[in-house]
Scaffold this motif. Sequence first.
Motif, PDB file in Angstrom:
ATOM      1  N   LEU A  44       0.753  -1.247  -0.070  1.00  0.00           N
ATOM      2  CA  LEU A  44      -0.156   0.033  -0.023  1.00  0.00           C
ATOM      3  C   LEU A  44       0.844   1.210   0.107  1.00  0.00           C
ATOM      4  O   LEU A  44       0.674   2.232  -0.632  1.00  0.00           O
ATOM      5  CB  LEU A  44      -0.920  -0.235   1.342  1.00  0.00           C
ATOM      6  N   GLU A  45       1.863   1.309   0.860  1.00  0.00           N
ATOM      7  CA  GLU A  45       2.694   2.470   0.810  1.00  0.00           C
ATOM      8  C   GLU A  45       3.400   2.697  -0.536  1.00  0.00           C
ATOM      9  O   GLU A  45       3.730   3.773  -1.083  1.00  0.00           O
ATOM     10  CB  GLU A  45       3.917   2.190   1.965  1.00  0.00           C
ATOM     11  N   GLN A  46       3.660   1.476  -1.023  1.00  0.00           N
ATOM     12  CA  GLN A  46       4.327   1.583  -2.741  1.00  0.00           C
ATOM     13  C   GLN A  46       3.365   2.320  -3.485  1.00  0.00           C
ATOM     14  O   GLN A  46       3.794   3.257  -4.300  1.00  0.00           O
ATOM     15  CB  GLN A  46       4.723   0.193  -3.082  1.00  0.00           C
ATOM     16  N   VAL A  47       2.241   1.765  -3.738  1.00  0.00           N
ATOM     17  CA  VAL A  47       1.595   2.162  -4.687  1.00  0.00           C
ATOM     18  C   VAL A  47       0.909   3.577  -4.284  1.00  0.00           C
ATOM     19  O   VAL A  47       0.380   4.577  -5.091  1.00  0.00           O
ATOM     20  CB  VAL A  47       0.065   1.227  -5.075  1.00  0.00           C
ATOM     21  N   ALA A  49       2.650   6.052  -3.179  1.00  0.00           N
ATOM     22  CA  ALA A  49       3.418   7.008  -3.663  1.00  0.00           C
ATOM     23  C   ALA A  49       3.889   6.952  -5.166  1.00  0.00           C
ATOM     24  O   ALA A  49       4.691   8.077  -5.683  1.00  0.00           O
ATOM     25  CB  ALA A  49       5.257   6.683  -2.932  1.00  0.00           C
ATOM     26  N   GLU A  50       3.109   6.269  -5.790  1.00  0.00           N
ATOM     27  CA  GLU A  50       3.296   6.019  -7.416  1.00  0.00           C
ATOM     28  C   GLU A  50       2.320   7.273  -7.929  1.00  0.00           C
ATOM     29  O   GLU A  50       1.226   7.145  -7.929  1.00  0.00           O
ATOM     30  CB  GLU A  50       2.901   4.668  -7.859  1.00  0.00           C
ATOM     31  N   SER A  51       2.823   8.233  -8.502  1.00  0.00           N
ATOM     32  CA  SER A  51       2.217   9.568  -9.204  1.00  0.00           C
ATOM     33  C   SER A  51       1.390   9.054 -10.409  1.00  0.00           C
ATOM     34  O   SER A  51       0.197   9.684 -10.399  1.00  0.00           O
ATOM     35  CB  SER A  51       3.041  10.420  -9.729  1.00  0.00           C
ATOM     36  N   ASP A  52       1.539   7.922 -10.779  1.00  0.00           N
ATOM     37  CA  ASP A  52       0.737   7.513 -12.121  1.00  0.00           C
ATOM     38  C   ASP A  52      -0.362   6.318 -11.695  1.00  0.00           C
ATOM     39  O   ASP A  52      -1.495   6.246 -12.477  1.00  0.00           O
ATOM     40  CB  ASP A  52       1.597   6.848 -13.064  1.00  0.00           C
ATOM     41  N   ILE A  53      -0.699   5.944 -10.322  1.00  0.00           N
ATOM     42  CA  ILE A  53      -1.552   5.535  -9.972  1.00  0.00           C
ATOM     43  C   ILE A  53      -2.690   6.280  -9.429  1.00  0.00           C
ATOM     44  O   ILE A  53      -2.245   7.173  -8.581  1.00  0.00           O
ATOM     45  CB  ILE A  53      -0.753   4.541  -9.070  1.00  0.00           C
ATOM     46  N   ARG A  54      -3.779   6.091  -9.854  1.00  0.00           N
ATOM     47  CA  ARG A  54      -4.862   7.105  -9.539  1.00  0.00           C
ATOM     48  C   ARG A  54      -6.136   6.454  -8.662  1.00  0.00           C
ATOM     49  O   ARG A  54      -6.819   7.070  -7.997  1.00  0.00           O
ATOM     50  CB  ARG A  54      -5.454   8.030 -10.750  1.00  0.00           C
ATOM     51  N   ALA A  55      -6.128   5.024  -8.629  1.00  0.00           N
ATOM     52  CA  ALA A  55      -7.078   4.205  -7.890  1.00  0.00           C
ATOM     53  C   ALA A  55      -6.704   3.070  -7.467  1.00  0.00           C
ATOM     54  O   ALA A  55      -5.896   2.427  -8.199  1.00  0.00           O
ATOM     55  CB  ALA A  55      -8.523   4.291  -8.595  1.00  0.00           C
ATOM     56  N   VAL A  56      -7.034   2.426  -6.357  1.00  0.00           N
ATOM     57  CA  VAL A  56      -6.707   1.174  -5.960  1.00  0.00           C
ATOM     58  C   VAL A  56      -7.784   0.285  -5.632  1.00  0.00           C
ATOM     59  O   VAL A  56      -8.537   0.769  -5.002  1.00  0.00           O
ATOM     60  CB  VAL A  56      -5.609   1.217  -4.662  1.00  0.00           C
TER      61      VAL A  56
END
Length: 267
Positions: A44-47, A49-56
């Motif tokens: 969760l911490e990894q995703v 911090a990823e600027s290109d990820i907008r939803a999980v």
Amino acid sequence: MAAAPQEHPLVLERSGAVARIRLDRPSLHNAFDAGLIATLTATLEQVGAESDIRAVVLEGSGASFSAGADLNWMRGMATASEAANREDALALARLMRTLDELPKPTIARVQGAAFGGGVGLVACCDIAIGVPEAKFGLTESKLGLLPAVISPYVIAAIGARQARRWFATAEIFDASTALQIGLLHQVVPATQLDEAVERQLALLLKAGPHAAAGAKHLVARVAASSDRDRMDADNADLIAMLRVSSEGQEGLSAFLDKRAPAWANKE
């Protein structure tokens, strides 16, 4: 696709601007142990911090979403010291807070049962969609325990009055009840679950990235505020900042020009 170490199976898949995190211990009903808690927190911490990820999207493999604590793990903690149990509980608290405060909108895809900490995961997500067959339970009191670590998130989702009942009785409840009390936002047939999740993702990706991500923080701040004057000032500051931001300017311009905003073309 990237996978966590096999002793704590968890699968992370990225598709465009969406990250899907799947608990992948179907034979154990995706139950937690210390390793899975640590791996899920790190993922969760990894995703986040990823600027290109907008939803999980958070989901589970097999018949269950998550059965909560792994029985072997619980057996070990029952013989551990109070200090060791406290550290263990703090690790779970960090997981729940990380999910609750993740700087991305989150969707729980609840295809099966969720018990104990599994209910906590559902409560921490911004949107929760389940199937009619899903069962839920805050079953800790049957063991002489309480859902203490997940309680802030479950109470925020279902309210104090409902929590007093379900925490005390450990009663199993169905998806229609989960919908009624606010744990789920939507219940759909299993054949329509993915479609319902995709519909919410499409809405999130049409919203401004910073606005969609910031919605949960606005709600949390307003819900916690007892100073109405300060709340009014903070909210005025926020909307003023958003209106002059690049995202706000693009959104307003696109609306006035009757065109899609730039971020809607980057799904």
